[in-house]
Write an enzyme that holds these catalytic residues in place. Structure first.
Site, PDB file in Angstrom:
ATOM      1  N   SER A 140     -33.996  -6.339 -12.447  1.00  0.00           N
ATOM      2  CA  SER A 140     -35.311  -7.365 -13.740  1.00  0.00           C
ATOM      3  C   SER A 140     -36.632  -8.403 -12.717  1.00  0.00           C
ATOM      4  O   SER A 140     -36.185  -7.980 -11.521  1.00  0.00           O
ATOM      5  CB  SER A 140     -34.345  -8.043 -14.295  1.00  0.00           C
ATOM      6  OG  SER A 140     -35.736  -9.372 -14.631  1.00  0.00           O
ATOM      7  N   TYR A 153     -28.912 -16.015 -13.871  1.00  0.00           N
ATOM      8  CA  TYR A 153     -29.774 -14.626 -14.394  1.00  0.00           C
ATOM      9  C   TYR A 153     -30.885 -14.449 -12.634  1.00  0.00           C
ATOM     10  O   TYR A 153     -30.257 -13.099 -12.705  1.00  0.00           O
ATOM     11  CB  TYR A 153     -30.851 -14.624 -15.731  1.00  0.00           C
ATOM     12  CG  TYR A 153     -31.037 -13.084 -16.066  1.00  0.00           C
ATOM     13  CD1 TYR A 153     -30.262 -12.684 -16.073  1.00  0.00           C
ATOM     14  CD2 TYR A 153     -32.470 -12.900 -16.071  1.00  0.00           C
ATOM     15  CE1 TYR A 153     -31.228 -11.296 -17.574  1.00  0.00           C
ATOM     16  CE2 TYR A 153     -33.028 -11.822 -15.880  1.00  0.00           C
ATOM     17  CZ  TYR A 153     -32.034 -11.001 -16.739  1.00  0.00           C
ATOM     18  OH  TYR A 153     -32.095  -9.603 -16.974  1.00  0.00           O
TER      19      TYR A 153
END
Length: 252
Positions: A140, A153
């Site tokens: 990401s 995350y």
């Protein structure tokens, strides 16, 4: 037909980036196995993808070792090899660290990071035996820079980024390339859930579009094309790389 004759395993392949990548891989000649936790979702994906080529679904949770092994074993049983592994399965929980429960933290780390570890662990021996392969890990923009209100995350995706580089070094002599792809916000069901949960879907999506220097969020097929590049022989001299597909987010 950049993947003609190749066999690919895609985790979290029933929707979003995984589904878009499965469709593109099939169009490029690969035989594809997708995995996911929801059988109904997987069956529906197979029905829609069957017109493009050889597709199968294996139910499983990547954070459970037995399930991760089953995904790999079923692929080997069906096709005799795994040429491409796309570790795509992942979840997002957006909360500041003081508001997260321990269970929520563990869930994000287990699925995103441990899941990538487990499926890779069971795949590499087969790739070594067959003389090589390609692994692409879905990280990401949050695996390269910090994002607000999602420390678990960010931790999981940052770990995937560096783990990718370590795996690339360990596997280079076995003709196994390992790279990561780094999307920013993409138009998927995960985003739709976040937008609904915000209480003002339209405003949430407006802000997400504006956050990206390019002026909009990404499309699943745009990320899929980056994964295809890393999975194909067009990137034959690329390993240990972190490919951003983020509309300029990490350039700021």
């Amino acid at each position: 037909m950049k993947l003609l004759g190749k066999v690919a395993l895609i985790t979290g392949g029933s929707d979003g980036l995984g589904y878009a990548t499965a469709e593109l891989f099939l169009r490029e000649g690969a035989k594809v196995v997708i995995s996911g936790r929801r059988p109904a979702k997987g069956s529906e994906a197979v029905k829609r993808l069957r017109k493009y080529g050889d597709i199968a679904f294996v139910r499983g949770d990547v954070s459970i070792a037995a399930d991760a092994k089953k995904m790999v074993d079923r692929t080997i049983n069906m096709h005799g090899r795994i040429d491409i592994l796309f570790n795509n399965a992942g979840i997002y929980i957006g909360k500041p660290v003081e508001d997260m429960t321990e269970d929520e933290w563990d869930q994000v780390i287990d699925i995103n990071l441990k899941g990538t570890f487990l499926v890779t662990k069971f795949t590499i021996p087969h790739m070594k035996q067959q003389g090589g392969g390609v692994i692409v890990n879905n990280s990401s923009d949050a695996g390269l820079i910090g994002n607000r209100s999602c420390p678990a995350y960010c931790a999981s995706k940052g770990a995937i980024t560096v783990m990718t580089k370590a795996l690339a070094l360990d596997c280079a002599h076995d003709n196994i390339r390992v790279n990561s792809v780094h999307p920013a916000t993409v138009d998927t069901e995960m985003l739709a859930r976040e937008a609904r949960a915000s209480g003002n879907r339209r405003e949430y999506l407006r802000k997400e579009n504006e956050r990206h220097p390019i002026g909009r969020i990404g499309r699943p097929e745009e990320v899929a094309r980056a994964v295809l590049f890393l999975a194909s022989d067009e990137s034959s001299f690329v390993t240990g790389a972190s490919l951003s597909v983020d509309g300029g987010m990490t350039a700021q």
